[in-house]
Structures are given as C-alpha cells and as structure tokens.
Write a protein that holds these residues in place. Sequence first.
Motif, PDB file in Angstrom:
ATOM      1  N   CYS A   2       0.842  -1.188   0.000  1.00 21.70           N
ATOM      2  CA  CYS A   2       0.000   0.000   0.000  1.00 21.70           C
ATOM      3  C   CYS A   2       0.883   1.247   0.000  1.00 21.70           C
ATOM      4  O   CYS A   2       1.753   1.401   0.861  1.00 21.70           O
ATOM      5  CB  CYS A   2      -0.893   0.022   1.232  1.00 21.70           C
ATOM      6  SG  CYS A   2      -1.759   1.594   1.488  1.00 21.70           S
ATOM      7  N   ASP A   3       0.635   2.128  -0.944  1.00 22.20           N
ATOM      8  CA  ASP A   3       1.302   3.438  -0.975  1.00 22.20           C
ATOM      9  C   ASP A   3       0.270   4.488  -0.579  1.00 22.20           C
ATOM     10  O   ASP A   3      -0.665   4.756  -1.340  1.00 22.20           O
ATOM     11  CB  ASP A   3       1.864   3.731  -2.361  1.00 22.20           C
ATOM     12  CG  ASP A   3       3.104   2.910  -2.645  1.00 22.20           C
ATOM     13  OD1 ASP A   3       2.967   1.692  -2.895  1.00 22.20           O
ATOM     14  OD2 ASP A   3       4.209   3.483  -2.603  1.00 22.20           O
TER      15      ASP A   3
ATOM     16  N   LEU B 279      -1.959   5.259   8.499  1.00 21.38           N
ATOM     17  CA  LEU B 279      -2.205   4.238   7.478  1.00 21.38           C
ATOM     18  C   LEU B 279      -2.946   3.087   8.133  1.00 21.38           C
ATOM     19  O   LEU B 279      -2.568   2.636   9.228  1.00 21.38           O
ATOM     20  CB  LEU B 279      -0.882   3.772   6.852  1.00 21.38           C
ATOM     21  CG  LEU B 279      -0.975   2.834   5.650  1.00 21.38           C
ATOM     22  CD1 LEU B 279       0.210   3.055   4.712  1.00 21.38           C
ATOM     23  CD2 LEU B 279      -1.076   1.383   6.062  1.00 21.38           C
ATOM     24  N   TYR B 280      -3.998   2.621   7.478  1.00 23.72           N
ATOM     25  CA  TYR B 280      -4.855   1.568   8.016  1.00 23.72           C
ATOM     26  C   TYR B 280      -4.959   0.425   7.019  1.00 23.72           C
ATOM     27  O   TYR B 280      -4.989   0.644   5.818  1.00 23.72           O
ATOM     28  CB  TYR B 280      -6.273   2.098   8.263  1.00 23.72           C
ATOM     29  CG  TYR B 280      -6.335   3.330   9.128  1.00 23.72           C
ATOM     30  CD1 TYR B 280      -6.161   4.598   8.576  1.00 23.72           C
ATOM     31  CD2 TYR B 280      -6.573   3.240  10.495  1.00 23.72           C
ATOM     32  CE1 TYR B 280      -6.208   5.736   9.364  1.00 23.72           C
ATOM     33  CE2 TYR B 280      -6.621   4.370  11.289  1.00 23.72           C
ATOM     34  CZ  TYR B 280      -6.439   5.610  10.715  1.00 23.72           C
ATOM     35  OH  TYR B 280      -6.492   6.738  11.501  1.00 23.72           O
ATOM     36  N   TRP B 281      -5.056  -0.769   7.567  1.00 27.01           N
ATOM     37  CA  TRP B 281      -5.393  -1.942   6.760  1.00 27.01           C
ATOM     38  C   TRP B 281      -6.739  -2.482   7.231  1.00 27.01           C
ATOM     39  O   TRP B 281      -7.000  -2.577   8.445  1.00 27.01           O
ATOM     40  CB  TRP B 281      -4.338  -3.039   6.905  1.00 27.01           C
ATOM     41  CG  TRP B 281      -3.087  -2.809   6.138  1.00 27.01           C
ATOM     42  CD1 TRP B 281      -1.896  -2.317   6.603  1.00 27.01           C
ATOM     43  CD2 TRP B 281      -2.859  -3.109   4.748  1.00 27.01           C
ATOM     44  NE1 TRP B 281      -0.969  -2.265   5.599  1.00 27.01           N
ATOM     45  CE2 TRP B 281      -1.521  -2.760   4.451  1.00 27.01           C
ATOM     46  CE3 TRP B 281      -3.649  -3.642   3.726  1.00 27.01           C
ATOM     47  CZ2 TRP B 281      -0.960  -2.911   3.188  1.00 27.01           C
ATOM     48  CZ3 TRP B 281      -3.094  -3.798   2.486  1.00 27.01           C
ATOM     49  CH2 TRP B 281      -1.767  -3.436   2.211  1.00 27.01           C
TER      50      TRP B 281
ATOM     51  N   PHE C  41      -1.180   2.212  11.532  1.00 27.75           N
ATOM     52  CA  PHE C  41       0.153   2.778  11.714  1.00 27.75           C
ATOM     53  C   PHE C  41       0.050   4.288  11.885  1.00 27.75           C
ATOM     54  O   PHE C  41      -0.724   4.950  11.194  1.00 27.75           O
ATOM     55  CB  PHE C  41       1.035   2.537  10.477  1.00 27.75           C
ATOM     56  CG  PHE C  41       1.551   1.149  10.314  1.00 27.75           C
ATOM     57  CD1 PHE C  41       0.933   0.252   9.463  1.00 27.75           C
ATOM     58  CD2 PHE C  41       2.696   0.734  10.987  1.00 27.75           C
ATOM     59  CE1 PHE C  41       1.425  -1.025   9.286  1.00 27.75           C
ATOM     60  CE2 PHE C  41       3.202  -0.542  10.817  1.00 27.75           C
ATOM     61  CZ  PHE C  41       2.556  -1.419   9.964  1.00 27.75           C
ATOM     62  N   VAL C  42       0.865   4.828  12.781  1.00 26.02           N
ATOM     63  CA  VAL C  42       1.145   6.250  12.782  1.00 26.02           C
ATOM     64  C   VAL C  42       2.620   6.374  12.434  1.00 26.02           C
ATOM     65  O   VAL C  42       3.485   5.947  13.195  1.00 26.02           O
ATOM     66  CB  VAL C  42       0.865   6.909  14.144  1.00 26.02           C
ATOM     67  CG1 VAL C  42       1.254   8.387  14.095  1.00 26.02           C
ATOM     68  CG2 VAL C  42      -0.593   6.747  14.536  1.00 26.02           C
ATOM     69  N   LYS C  43       2.850   6.929  11.279  1.00 28.30           N
ATOM     70  CA  LYS C  43       4.208   6.906  10.684  1.00 28.30           C
ATOM     71  C   LYS C  43       4.658   5.450  10.645  1.00 28.30           C
ATOM     72  O   LYS C  43       3.962   4.604  10.097  1.00 28.30           O
ATOM     73  CB  LYS C  43       5.130   7.833  11.468  1.00 28.30           C
ATOM     74  CG  LYS C  43       4.684   9.290  11.392  1.00 28.30           C
ATOM     75  CD  LYS C  43       5.661  10.234  12.074  1.00 28.30           C
ATOM     76  CE  LYS C  43       5.169  11.677  11.966  1.00 28.30           C
ATOM     77  NZ  LYS C  43       6.061  12.637  12.644  1.00 28.30           N
TER      78      LYS C  43
ATOM     79  N   GLY D 102       7.977   4.935   7.480  1.00 26.09           N
ATOM     80  CA  GLY D 102       6.732   5.690   7.559  1.00 26.09           C
ATOM     81  C   GLY D 102       6.129   6.060   6.223  1.00 26.09           C
ATOM     82  O   GLY D 102       5.279   6.965   6.159  1.00 26.09           O
ATOM     83  N   THR D 103       6.530   5.362   5.164  1.00 28.00           N
ATOM     84  CA  THR D 103       5.937   5.669   3.849  1.00 28.00           C
ATOM     85  C   THR D 103       4.992   4.549   3.453  1.00 28.00           C
ATOM     86  O   THR D 103       3.907   4.444   4.008  1.00 28.00           O
ATOM     87  CB  THR D 103       7.029   5.872   2.792  1.00 28.00           C
ATOM     88  OG1 THR D 103       7.883   4.716   2.779  1.00 28.00           O
ATOM     89  CG2 THR D 103       7.852   7.119   3.122  1.00 28.00           C
ATOM     90  N   TYR D 104       5.425   3.691   2.535  1.00 32.20           N
ATOM     91  CA  TYR D 104       4.533   2.622   2.108  1.00 32.20           C
ATOM     92  C   TYR D 104       4.475   1.523   3.150  1.00 32.20           C
ATOM     93  O   TYR D 104       5.329   1.444   4.050  1.00 32.20           O
ATOM     94  CB  TYR D 104       4.980   2.068   0.747  1.00 32.20           C
ATOM     95  CG  TYR D 104       6.249   1.258   0.800  1.00 32.20           C
ATOM     96  CD1 TYR D 104       7.492   1.861   0.650  1.00 32.20           C
ATOM     97  CD2 TYR D 104       6.206  -0.122   0.994  1.00 32.20           C
ATOM     98  CE1 TYR D 104       8.652   1.127   0.708  1.00 32.20           C
ATOM     99  CE2 TYR D 104       7.368  -0.872   1.042  1.00 32.20           C
ATOM    100  CZ  TYR D 104       8.587  -0.240   0.898  1.00 32.20           C
ATOM    101  OH  TYR D 104       9.738  -0.968   0.953  1.00 32.20           O
TER     102      TYR D 104
END
Lengths: 111, 114
Positions: free
Chosen positions: A23-24, A32-34, A49-51, A72-74
């Motif tokens: 995921c980008d 970022l959530y899954w 995720f936070v960062k 903290g990116t993809y």
Amino acid sequence: EAGVTQFPSHSVIEKGQTVTLRCDPISGHDNLYWYRRVMGKEIKFLLHFVKESKQDESGMPNNRFLAERTGGTYSTLKVQPAELEDSGVYFCASSQHFEAFFGQGTRLTVV
Amino acid sequence: GDSVTQMEGPVTLSEEACLTINCTYTATGYPSLFWYVQYPGEGLQLLLKATKADDKGSNKGFEATYRKETTSFHLEKGSVQVSDSAVYFCALSDLGTNAGKSTFGDGTTLTVKP
C-alpha cells in the motif's frame, strides 16, 4: 494528487504459499490503516500505523499476518502461510486528520 | 464494542425510483457517521458524513441524517440513476480515540436498471 495505491489488484495463490500486499498512502499522510472484507461481509479493521509505528493492531487475525511500514511511507502486509479463509479483499486507507482515503483494494484468492 | 447494522441486500430498483438503505449503529461514545460507496472496479469513496446528532450529510443527491435517538443513519435518494449502481457501506468512527479507525456494516449492493 495521487490517491492511495495498492498492489497487486488481484492475487491468486495456493494454500501454504506466501503473499505480500503493498500500500502506498497519500504523500504526507501519517496514518495508514489496513482493513479486509471476507466473504462479502463487513469491512473489518486490521491495524493502524502512525508513521512507522503500530498504533493499534487489535484486528490482526493471527500471527500469520505481518504488517510493516518502514520509514513511515509505504506499507506491506504479508500473509505466511496463506489459508483458504484468508481470501477476501484487503483495503488500505490513509489519513492526516479527519477523512480517510481508501485504495482500490487487493482481491486475494487462496485456492 | 461498536457495531453497524445495514439493511440486507441486494437491492434492485428501476431508474428514477426512490432509495432508502437503512443503517443503525451501537457505540459507546459519540461517533461520527459515514456512508462510503464502492463503484464496480474502484476503491471505497466517502459519499457523505455527519459528525453530530441532527447533522445531515449530503452529496450527489444522497442524504442521511444522524439520528441519535434512534441510533440510525439511513441513506436516501429521491431518484436513482443507473450510475448509482454500487456497493454502499455505512460506517462509524470515534474521533475521540482514533480518527481513521472505522467500524463498517456488511455493505448493500444496489443495482439500478434502466
């Protein structure tokens, strides 16, 4: 501005194999959530995720699932070994403040 | 824990018919409520939202009102089009704890026929 991008769009693997979903998020989004949707049921939260840090992984079903977000990116979500019940659509979302933006999802089929 | 219950589908309507998709929720706090839509071959898109009781969210002719007394957030549209055919998800999120973590309903598949 590019949206949330997920790879691959579809994956068919045999039971026991390993699959890695990517995921980008939208650039600059710290969150970022899954999520996943299994058998046409509700979309269920997996983790947040936070960062690069895992803020909440209460929805991860078992230890066959491993999520990472280096730098903290993809982010990647690895399923190893895959089981039949892992089949479904895996969504990723990112947000900076209030609204979460979702990707197209990865349809995973385990045969 | 939090939960969302959506009207079961699939729903099939003729063009220009009225649409209502029921959604009720249970939550311990004061959540924000959302409707997301997934068109064929695309990702989830936010359709509309409401952040407090009696708020009305609206977009593309769709409306939903946050009813705290009945814990509901029903989606309505007065005249559907073929292009509205999609899967619709009701969701809630507790902004006080985790802004992006949402609880979703099962989704309702809408098919609009010409």
